[in-house]
Structure formats: structure tokens, C-alpha cells
Enzyme design. Structure first.
Site, PDB file in Angstrom:
ATOM      1  N   GLU A   1      11.055  17.902  -3.025  1.00 16.99           N
ATOM      2  CA  GLU A   1      11.897  17.782  -4.237  1.00 16.99           C
ATOM      3  C   GLU A   1      11.312  18.459  -5.476  1.00 16.99           C
ATOM      4  O   GLU A   1      11.283  17.875  -6.557  1.00 16.99           O
ATOM      5  CB  GLU A   1      12.185  16.295  -4.507  1.00 16.99           C
ATOM      6  CG  GLU A   1      12.894  15.637  -3.336  1.00 16.99           C
ATOM      7  CD  GLU A   1      13.070  14.119  -3.482  1.00 16.99           C
ATOM      8  OE1 GLU A   1      12.738  13.572  -4.531  1.00 16.99           O
ATOM      9  OE2 GLU A   1      13.575  13.502  -2.511  1.00 16.99           O
TER      10      GLU A   1
ATOM     11  N   GLU B   1      16.895  13.466   6.340  1.00 17.89           N
ATOM     12  CA  GLU B   1      17.038  12.102   5.807  1.00 17.89           C
ATOM     13  C   GLU B   1      18.514  11.694   5.771  1.00 17.89           C
ATOM     14  O   GLU B   1      19.005  11.151   4.786  1.00 17.89           O
ATOM     15  CB  GLU B   1      16.462  12.019   4.380  1.00 17.89           C
ATOM     16  CG  GLU B   1      15.039  12.513   4.258  1.00 17.89           C
ATOM     17  CD  GLU B   1      14.445  12.329   2.853  1.00 17.89           C
ATOM     18  OE1 GLU B   1      15.058  11.660   2.003  1.00 17.89           O
ATOM     19  OE2 GLU B   1      13.352  12.862   2.623  1.00 17.89           O
TER      20      GLU B   1
HETATM   21  O1  G3I Z   1       7.750  -3.211  -0.378  1.00 22.27           O
HETATM   22  C1  G3I Z   1       8.113  -3.678  -1.674  1.00 22.27           C
HETATM   23  C2  G3I Z   1       8.362  -5.148  -1.667  1.00 22.27           C
HETATM   24  O2  G3I Z   1       7.169  -5.812  -1.343  1.00 22.27           O
HETATM   25  C3  G3I Z   1       8.882  -5.566  -3.048  1.00 22.27           C
HETATM   26  O3  G3I Z   1       9.204  -6.906  -3.022  1.00 22.27           O
HETATM   27  C4  G3I Z   1      10.113  -4.759  -3.421  1.00 22.27           C
HETATM   28  C5  G3I Z   1      10.591  -5.075  -4.828  1.00 22.27           C
HETATM   29  O4  G3I Z   1      11.353  -4.041  -5.381  1.00 22.27           O
HETATM   30  O5  G3I Z   1       9.791  -3.387  -3.372  1.00 22.27           O
HETATM   31  C6  G3I Z   1       9.367  -2.943  -2.104  1.00 22.27           C
HETATM   32  O6  G3I Z   1       9.073  -1.587  -2.198  1.00 22.27           O
HETATM   33  C7  G3I Z   1      10.151  -0.698  -2.267  1.00 22.27           C
HETATM   34  C8  G3I Z   1      10.052   0.264  -1.097  1.00 22.27           C
HETATM   35  O7  G3I Z   1      11.031   1.251  -1.218  1.00 22.27           O
HETATM   36  C9  G3I Z   1      10.219  -0.427   0.273  1.00 22.27           C
HETATM   37  O8  G3I Z   1      11.499  -0.939   0.399  1.00 22.27           O
HETATM   38  C10 G3I Z   1      10.061   0.051  -3.580  1.00 22.27           C
HETATM   39  O9  G3I Z   1      10.312  -0.835  -4.669  1.00 22.27           O
HETATM   40  C11 G3I Z   1      11.062   1.164  -3.593  1.00 22.27           C
HETATM   41  O10 G3I Z   1      10.850   1.965  -4.766  1.00 22.27           O
HETATM   42  C12 G3I Z   1      10.889   2.043  -2.370  1.00 22.27           C
HETATM   43  O11 G3I Z   1      11.915   2.982  -2.379  1.00 22.27           O
HETATM   44  C13 G3I Z   1      11.733   4.096  -1.519  1.00 22.27           C
HETATM   45  C14 G3I Z   1      12.005   5.356  -2.325  1.00 22.27           C
HETATM   46  O12 G3I Z   1      11.923   6.486  -1.467  1.00 22.27           O
HETATM   47  C15 G3I Z   1      11.033   5.502  -3.471  1.00 22.27           C
HETATM   48  O13 G3I Z   1      11.033   6.743  -4.013  1.00 22.27           O
HETATM   49  C16 G3I Z   1      12.709   3.980  -0.370  1.00 22.27           C
HETATM   50  O14 G3I Z   1      12.343   2.890   0.469  1.00 22.27           O
HETATM   51  C17 G3I Z   1      12.712   5.285   0.440  1.00 22.27           C
HETATM   52  O15 G3I Z   1      13.775   5.232   1.349  1.00 22.27           O
HETATM   53  C18 G3I Z   1      12.915   6.469  -0.482  1.00 22.27           C
HETATM   54  O16 G3I Z   1      12.864   7.650   0.285  1.00 22.27           O
HETATM   55  C19 G3I Z   1      13.150   8.877  -0.377  1.00 22.27           C
HETATM   56  C20 G3I Z   1      12.379   9.966   0.323  1.00 22.27           C
HETATM   57  O17 G3I Z   1      11.020   9.629   0.384  1.00 22.27           O
HETATM   58  C21 G3I Z   1      12.579  11.310  -0.352  1.00 22.27           C
HETATM   59  N1  G3I Z   1      13.978  11.626  -0.465  1.00 22.27           N
HETATM   60  C22 G3I Z   1      14.816  10.615  -1.063  1.00 22.27           C
HETATM   61  C23 G3I Z   1      14.631   9.276  -0.345  1.00 22.27           C
HETATM   62  C24 G3I Z   1      15.556   8.237  -0.903  1.00 22.27           C
HETATM   63  O18 G3I Z   1      15.221   7.952  -2.246  1.00 22.27           O
END
Ligand code: G3I
Length: 336
Positions: free
Chosen positions: A138, A246
Site C-alpha cells: 500500500e 485479499e
Molecule cells: O487482537 C485484538 C484484541 O485483543 C482486541 O480486543 C481488539 C480491540 O479492538 O483488537 C484486536 O486487534 C485487532 C486485529 O485486527 C485483530 O482482529 C486490531 O484492533 C485491528 O486493528 C486489526 O485490524 C487488522 C487490520 O489489517 C489493521 O490494519 C485486520 O484484522 C486485518 O484484516 C487488516 O488487514 C489488512 C491487510 O493487512 C492489508 N490490506 C488491507 C487489509 C484490511 O484492512
């Protein structure tokens, strides 16, 4: 009791003459119903979060591979390929990377050294097991007249941070396929900027093997099919391979912020199935350049779309439903 219906065809078997089919997973997906789906339908995996910078090197020189290893071991034990996601990104990268002991920004030299160290360590750890890496993720700006996204990497190192990342990656593991990965990069304006960047880098001899089209799409995008075709042809004209990295197809367009839909309607599910059917027919048509197709998640039980772009709004973007059953979208992908 198993959730798997024995009469349902395996997605990966159906696509064996086309490309590997995969999913992004979290460590707890290797148990329970998601495990069964993975074992039946997929032959390539990627870690949804656990190979990102903040997970693999949360503190300087403290590398943590436990969660990532769990996923990679599962893939290797079950004869699946493993993609690596991601080495250099502006997101999910802990702040220490860009700061010195006083809390000031580090110099270009220090950041390049940290970049090299990170890429080398992580790729060495996964050498021989991770076959393809999203080296840079990105980096293209969404706003129209600017090519590169403003990030700490760009700000501190300068425009050549991208080529440096690819060079370090090739040195670390000459066997791994190296990808540039992004979202919306099939849409004309972002496609143009990405094409220009990749063309320039390739002309300079930067080692890039492929481009990842993330494919976070929705059921209402009327330009999707034309854009997709056009993008595949343009990237392929650079000699790059393409992976759909993705994929999910949201029930909501980005602007649609409604929160009152608690169940997908029949119309929504049918519309989604038509989009999945059509994009997969395009993927099949371009099987000579598309070398993998991965979904960003397994079933609608949990998906990042439940929190994006609207926090705590359920979405149903995948091909297995909340109870892990095949949706119409699944059927349309395997019926050809
Ligand atoms: O694991 C914690 C949990 O313990 C906590 O209670 C909760 C509270 O918000 O957060 C959890 O972590 C989250 C994590 O995902 C697991 O679910 C984070 O807040 C959250 O920010 C994180 O988001 C991820 C995101 O990237 C962050 O940038 C998504 O899972 C993930 O699917 C997403 O993936 C990205 C790719 O890497 C790049 N392309 C876009 C794609 C979608 O955004």
C-alpha cells in the site's frame, strides 16, 4: 460432528488446473470448523496479522515468531503453500522503528539499516517455507495527483525506500517471489500510478516478481469487471505475475453507512454470487498470469469488514456463511 458436507466439491480440487486457492487466517482458525474448511478447500494460506512488523519485531531486535510459526507449521503439515504478509507497510508497524532513544526521528541511514535487518531476519526465519512475500504494501497514494503515500518510510528514507526493500528481500531469500501489494489498484487512476511506479522500478532492475491485487470489493461496483480485466492486462504487460491476495465482496459500498441491516437479504446474496461468479470467470480466463487467489478470511463468522468502514456493523463478504455453510457465492464459483 463434522460441518463438512461430503457431497460438496473441494474448491482447490476444482481449481487444480487454474491456480491455488487460499485464505488469510488467524491462529485460532486452525481448530474447529474453520480448520475443516481449510483442509477441504484451500491450498495456500497467509497470516491475516501475525507476520506484520508489529508482530514479528515489536521491540528492536526482539523477534517473535510464535503465532506466525503456528500458522506456517499448519500449512506445511497439510501440504499448503504459505504467502508472507507483509514486510514494509505504514500500518501495524510499531513506533520504535522510526524513533531514536530520545524520541526523535532516526536518520535515513538508521532506518535503512533497520529495514534491512527486519527483512533479512524475518525472511531468513521463514526461508523455504514462505514462497512469496508482500514486500511493500500500500505505498501508492489514493489522492489523485500524488503518486506515493505519505508515510514515515517515505519521509525519512525518500522515494527509493521501495527499491531498497525489494533489493534487501531478494538478497535475503533469492528463491522467494517478491510482490508489491495494494487495494483499489484495478481502478483506473490508482492503476495508472501503480503501473508507472512498477514500470520505472523494473526498468531500473529492481527485483519485483508480481503485483498483488487485494480485491476488497463490494456488490455494487458496476465498473469492477472492466477495471479488473484492464488491470490484469496492464500488469501482465510488464511481465509481472498477478495474485489476488485479499478478496472479499462486501454487501455495502464504501459510502453506505447503514447499520440497520442485521441479516443479508436474498437479493444481496444473489447479487454477491453474481459478482463472485463473474470475477472468477475472469480469473480463469487469465490463468496464465494469475498465480494464486486468496480470500481475506474464511467464513462470515468473523471478518475485518465487521469493523470497516463502519465499526460494529456485521458484513457478509465471504463464501461461507456465519454457520460455516457454503453460500450461493461458493456454488457459483465451482459451477463451471
Ligand atoms: O487482537 C485484538 C484484541 O485483543 C482486541 O480486543 C481488539 C480491540 O479492538 O483488537 C484486536 O486487534 C485487532 C486485529 O485486527 C485483530 O482482529 C486490531 O484492533 C485491528 O486493528 C486489526 O485490524 C487488522 C487490520 O489489517 C489493521 O490494519 C485486520 O484484522 C486485518 O484484516 C487488516 O488487514 C489488512 C491487510 O493487512 C492489508 N490490506 C488491507 C487489509 C484490511 O484492512
Amino acid at each position: 460432528m463434522s460441518i463438512i458436507n461430503k457431497n460438496i466439491i473441494s474448491l482447490r480440487d476444482k481449481y487444480k488446473d487454474y491456480f491455488p486457492i487460499g485464505a488469510a487466517i488467524r491462529p485460532d482458525d486452525i481448530n474447529g470448523p474453520h480448520k475443516e474448511i481449510l483442509l477441504k478447500h484451500y491450498n495456500v494460506l497467509v497470516a491475516e496479522n501475525h507476520m506484520k512488523f508489529e508482530s514479528t519485531q515489536p521491540k528492536e531486535n526482539e523477534f517473535t515468531y510464535e503465532a506466525g510459526d503456528k500458522i506456517v507449521d499448519f500449512a506445511m503439515d497439510n501440504n499448503m503453500k504459505m504467502r508472507g504478509h507483509t514486510l514494509i507497510w505504514h500500518n501495524q508497524t510499531t513506533e520504535w522503528v522510526f524513533l531514536d532513544n530520545q524520541g526523535d526521528k532516526v536518520s535515513r541511514e538508521v532506518l535503512l539499516e533497520r529495514m534491512k535487518n527486519h527483512i533479512t531476519e524475518v525472511m531468513n526465519h521463514y526461508k523455504g517455507r514462505v514462497y512469496a512475500w508482500d514486500v511493500v504494501n500500500e505505498a501508492i497514494e489514493d489522492i489523485e495527483d500524488k503518486q506515493l503515500r505519505t508515510t514515515e518510510w517515505l519521509d525519512i528514507i525518500g522515494e527509493d525506500y521501495i527499491e531498497k526493500a525489494f533489493q534487501y528481500a531478494r538478497e535475503a531469500d533469492p528463491e522467494a517471489l517478491l510482490f508489491y501489494n495494494d487495494y483499489n489498484n484495478e481502478q483506473p487512476k490508482k492503476l495508472e500510478k501503480t503501473y508507472e511506479l512498477l514500470k520505472k522500478l523494473l526498468e531500473q532492475g529492481v527485483p519485483i516478481d508480481g503485483v498483488g491485487i487485494q480485491a476488497h470489493w463490494d456488490i455494487n461496483d458496476v465498473h469492477l469487471f472492466d477495471n479488473l480485466r484492464n488491470a490484469i492486462e496492464k500488469y501482465a504487460s510488464l511481465g509481472l505475475q498477478i495474485q489476488i491476495t485479499e478478496m472479499d465482496i462486501s454487501m455495502f459500498s464504501f459510502e453506505d453507512k447503514r447499520k440497520d441491516i442485521i441479516k443479508p437479504t436474498k437479493e444481496m446474496l444473489e447479487k454477491q454470487a453474481r459478482v463472485y461468479e463473474k470475477v472468477f470467470s475472469i480469473f480463469r480466463e487469465y490463468k496464465n498470469v494469475i498465480t494464486a487467489v486468496l480470500f481475506w478470511g474464511i467464513s462470515d463468522e468473523k471478518t475485518w469488514k465487521d469493523n470497516f468502514p463502519v465499526k460494529n456493523r456485521k458484513d457478509w463478504p465471504l463464501i461461507f456463511d456465519e454457520n460455516h455453510k457454503e453460500k450461493l457465492s461458493f456454488t457459483k464459483i465451482v459451477e463451471f
